[in-house]
Design a protein around this motif. Structure first.
Motif, short mmCIF file in Angstrom:
data_model
loop_
_atom_site.label_atom_id
_atom_site.label_comp_id
_atom_site.label_asym_id
_atom_site.label_seq_id
_atom_site.Cartn_x
_atom_site.Cartn_y
_atom_site.Cartn_z
N VAL A 263 0.83 -1.21 0.00
CA VAL A 263 0.00 0.00 0.00
C VAL A 263 0.87 1.26 0.00
N LEU A 264 2.00 1.18 -0.67
CA LEU A 264 2.96 2.28 -0.66
C LEU A 264 2.37 3.56 -1.25
N LYS A 265 1.60 3.44 -2.31
CA LYS A 265 1.01 4.62 -2.95
C LYS A 265 0.07 5.34 -1.98
N GLU A 266 -0.77 4.59 -1.28
CA GLU A 266 -1.70 5.19 -0.33
C GLU A 266 -0.97 5.80 0.85
N ARG A 267 0.12 5.15 1.29
CA ARG A 267 0.93 5.70 2.38
C ARG A 267 1.56 7.02 1.98
N ARG A 268 2.07 7.09 0.77
CA ARG A 268 2.68 8.33 0.29
C ARG A 268 1.65 9.45 0.23
N GLU B 59 -8.51 7.11 5.47
CA GLU B 59 -9.57 6.12 5.24
C GLU B 59 -9.22 5.21 4.06
N THR B 60 -8.69 5.79 3.01
CA THR B 60 -8.26 4.99 1.86
C THR B 60 -7.14 4.04 2.25
N LEU B 61 -6.17 4.55 2.99
CA LEU B 61 -5.04 3.73 3.43
C LEU B 61 -5.49 2.59 4.32
N THR B 62 -6.31 2.89 5.33
CA THR B 62 -6.74 1.82 6.25
C THR B 62 -7.59 0.77 5.55
N SER B 63 -8.44 1.19 4.60
CA SER B 63 -9.24 0.19 3.89
C SER B 63 -8.34 -0.71 3.04
N GLN B 64 -7.30 -0.16 2.43
CA GLN B 64 -6.35 -0.97 1.66
C GLN B 64 -5.56 -1.91 2.56
N ILE B 65 -5.13 -1.41 3.71
CA ILE B 65 -4.39 -2.27 4.66
C ILE B 65 -5.27 -3.41 5.13
N GLU B 66 -6.53 -3.11 5.46
CA GLU B 66 -7.44 -4.16 5.91
C GLU B 66 -7.65 -5.21 4.83
N ALA B 67 -7.81 -4.79 3.60
CA ALA B 67 -8.00 -5.73 2.49
C ALA B 67 -6.77 -6.61 2.31
N LYS B 68 -5.58 -6.01 2.34
CA LYS B 68 -4.34 -6.78 2.18
C LYS B 68 -4.14 -7.73 3.36
N LYS C 214 1.40 -13.36 12.01
CA LYS C 214 1.21 -13.67 13.43
C LYS C 214 0.32 -12.64 14.09
N GLY C 215 -0.25 -13.01 15.22
CA GLY C 215 -1.15 -12.14 15.96
C GLY C 215 -0.52 -10.84 16.40
N ILE C 216 0.75 -10.89 16.79
CA ILE C 216 1.42 -9.68 17.26
C ILE C 216 1.60 -8.69 16.12
N SER C 217 1.89 -9.18 14.92
CA SER C 217 2.02 -8.30 13.76
C SER C 217 0.69 -7.63 13.44
N LEU C 218 -0.38 -8.39 13.57
CA LEU C 218 -1.71 -7.84 13.34
C LEU C 218 -2.02 -6.76 14.37
N ALA C 219 -1.63 -6.98 15.61
CA ALA C 219 -1.85 -5.99 16.67
C ALA C 219 -1.09 -4.69 16.37
N TYR C 220 0.13 -4.82 15.87
CA TYR C 220 0.89 -3.61 15.51
C TYR C 220 0.24 -2.87 14.36
N SER C 221 -0.33 -3.59 13.40
CA SER C 221 -1.02 -2.94 12.29
C SER C 221 -2.24 -2.17 12.77
N VAL C 222 -2.99 -2.76 13.68
CA VAL C 222 -4.16 -2.09 14.24
C VAL C 222 -3.73 -0.86 15.05
N ALA C 223 -2.65 -1.02 15.82
CA ALA C 223 -2.14 0.11 16.61
C ALA C 223 -1.69 1.25 15.72
N GLU C 224 -1.04 0.91 14.60
CA GLU C 224 -0.60 1.95 13.68
C GLU C 224 -1.78 2.73 13.13
N CYS C 225 -2.84 2.04 12.75
CA CYS C 225 -4.02 2.73 12.22
C CYS C 225 -4.63 3.65 13.27
#
Length: 164
Positions: free
Chosen positions: A48-53, A88-97, A110-121
């Motif tokens: 999701v590099l484009k959305e992050r930028r 919103e665009t970025l988080t929807s793309q992250i959730e889909a990926k 892993k679960g911990i990686s998922l937790a970090y993704s949620v924390a980042e959002c």
């Protein structure tokens, strides 16, 4: 500035609020950096590099506009890109990926990686709220009164005749 003698009132309360908001932005950026050290790059960064930028560009433009407002003592531009919409665009793309990655291979995500993704959002959402607070405060400080035109008495945020 509190102790400085002057006939021109200074908006110290607003300046203190700006300093607190900028400190909060710094804390949120530090938190984002710590979170990103532990995130799964393939699913939540590279794909999701484009959305992050675009999200980062919106944040940078808002911060640049705020800086310019303080330097020029002029109102904010009428239109700024929406960091909330980019988020919103970025988080929807992250959730889909993330869903796709979990469906394909549960072991690699892993679960911990998922937790970090949620924390980042969540932290990015707080960042957008804080940036919007800063922009609103800049609007309050530097907007011109509707009755007054350029070059008229009371122009600007520091006027003794206008809003002081």
């Amino acid at each position: 500035m509190d102790d400085e003698l002057s006939l021109v009132p200074k908006p110290m309360r607003h300046y203190r609020a700006v300093i607190l908001i900028i400190q909060k932005i710094l804390d949120l950026m530090t938190g984002l950096r710590k979170i990103r050290e532990h995130m799964p790059c393939k699913e939540t960064v590279a794909s999701v590099l484009k959305e992050r930028r675009e999200f980062i560009s919106c944040i940078c433009l808002s911060l640049f506009a705020s800086e310019h407002v303080f330097r020029a003592q002029q109102p904010l531009p009428q239109f700024l890109p929406s960091a909330r919409q980019a988020l919103e665009t970025l988080t929807s793309q992250i959730e889909a990926k993330t869903r796709r990655a979990i469906d394909e291979d549960v072991e690699s995500f892993k679960g911990i990686s998922l937790a970090y993704s949620v924390a980042e959002c969540e932290v990015m959402g707080d960042m957008v709220d804080t940036i919007e607070e800063l922009l609103e405060l800049c609007r309050q400080l530097f907007e011109m009164s509707l009755e007054e035109g350029p070059g008229m008495p009371g122009e600007g945020w520091f006027s003794t005749l206008g809003r002081g």
